[in-house]
Scaffold this motif. Structure first.
Motif, mmCIF file in Angstrom:
data_model
loop_
_atom_site.group_PDB
_atom_site.id
_atom_site.type_symbol
_atom_site.label_atom_id
_atom_site.label_comp_id
_atom_site.label_asym_id
_atom_site.label_seq_id
_atom_site.Cartn_x
_atom_site.Cartn_y
_atom_site.Cartn_z
ATOM 1 N N ASN A 65 0.740 4.665 -3.297
ATOM 2 C CA ASN A 65 1.249 5.982 -2.915
ATOM 3 C C ASN A 65 2.303 5.891 -1.805
ATOM 4 O O ASN A 65 2.588 6.878 -1.144
ATOM 5 N N GLN A 66 2.892 4.735 -1.598
ATOM 6 C CA GLN A 66 3.828 4.550 -0.487
ATOM 7 C C GLN A 66 5.249 5.020 -0.768
ATOM 8 O O GLN A 66 6.054 5.089 0.150
ATOM 9 N N SER A 69 5.132 9.606 -2.186
ATOM 10 C CA SER A 69 3.810 10.157 -2.537
ATOM 11 C C SER A 69 3.664 10.383 -4.040
ATOM 12 O O SER A 69 3.144 11.406 -4.482
ATOM 13 N N GLN A 70 4.096 9.397 -4.827
ATOM 14 C CA GLN A 70 4.078 9.549 -6.281
ATOM 15 C C GLN A 70 2.767 9.106 -6.923
ATOM 16 O O GLN A 70 2.646 9.098 -8.145
ATOM 17 N N SER A 72 -0.630 10.317 -5.606
ATOM 18 C CA SER A 72 -1.480 10.995 -4.630
ATOM 19 C C SER A 72 -2.899 11.262 -5.133
ATOM 20 O O SER A 72 -3.762 11.642 -4.356
ATOM 21 N N LYS A 95 -6.094 2.039 -5.312
ATOM 22 C CA LYS A 95 -4.802 2.206 -4.646
ATOM 23 C C LYS A 95 -4.662 1.235 -3.485
ATOM 24 O O LYS A 95 -5.619 1.003 -2.743
ATOM 25 N N ASP A 97 -1.668 -0.359 -0.387
ATOM 26 C CA ASP A 97 -0.351 -0.373 0.232
ATOM 27 C C ASP A 97 0.266 -1.721 -0.122
ATOM 28 O O ASP A 97 -0.414 -2.750 -0.107
#
Length: 161
Positions: A65-66, A69-70, A72, A95, A97
């Motif tokens: 989601n970095q 914000s695609q 979320s 999810k 990072d």
């Protein structure tokens, strides 16, 4: 670390997955997102997976989601979206990072092993792909714009080794 096989990651259902279970497999590791212009690549990734999984190949999808914000949604929403819209059956993970202080250790390894444009380590966007050989070594990084089908010949070369 000297191989992706030395890492563990959480599956999309929350289970710990030792990547050592993919020893002897060629891997395409991709950071994914459900609301991205590249999201239709799920179809191409699934097609690659279906056509080559019997030969010792797997796609590993890591939602992230970095980027704007695609991605979320929750893990269960992501899983359902991928299955319903693209028939995704390749392994999806929780999810992560891919950049910054909280980047998953696997991604730190991938980025340092195959640098991007102009020697940059950071992942620039969703659907950056890393090709890994059977020994767990990173062979190549592909830009988000590279379509999965355009990687097939590189995968087949590694499968033949």
């Amino acid at each position: 670390m000297s191989s992706v096989h030395e890492f563990t990651a959480k599956s999309i259902t929350g289970d710990d997955v030792a990547l050592s279970q993919y020893q002897e497999d060629v891997l395409l590791i991709v950071n994914t997102a459900s609301k991205c212009g590249f999201t239709p690549q799920y179809k191409g990734l699934e097609s690659l997976y279906q056509s080559l999984k019997g030969s010792g190949f797997s796609v590993l999808g890591f939602p992230c989601n970095q980027f704007a914000s695609q991605e979320s949604g929750s893990e269960s929403e992501i899983s359902q979206f991928c299955e319903v819209n693209f028939g995704v059956s390749f392994p999806l993970f929780a999810k992560v990072d891919v950049n910054g202080d909280n980047a998953h250790p696997l991604y730190n390894y991938l980025k340092s092993s195959a640098k991007g444009l102009l020697g940059s380590e950071s992942v620039k966007w969703n659907f950056t792909k890393f090709l890994v050989n059977k020994q767990g070594q990173v062979i190549k990084r592909y830009a988000p714009t590279t379509k999965p089908e355009d990687i097939k010949s590189d995968i087949e070369k590694l499968l033949a080794e």
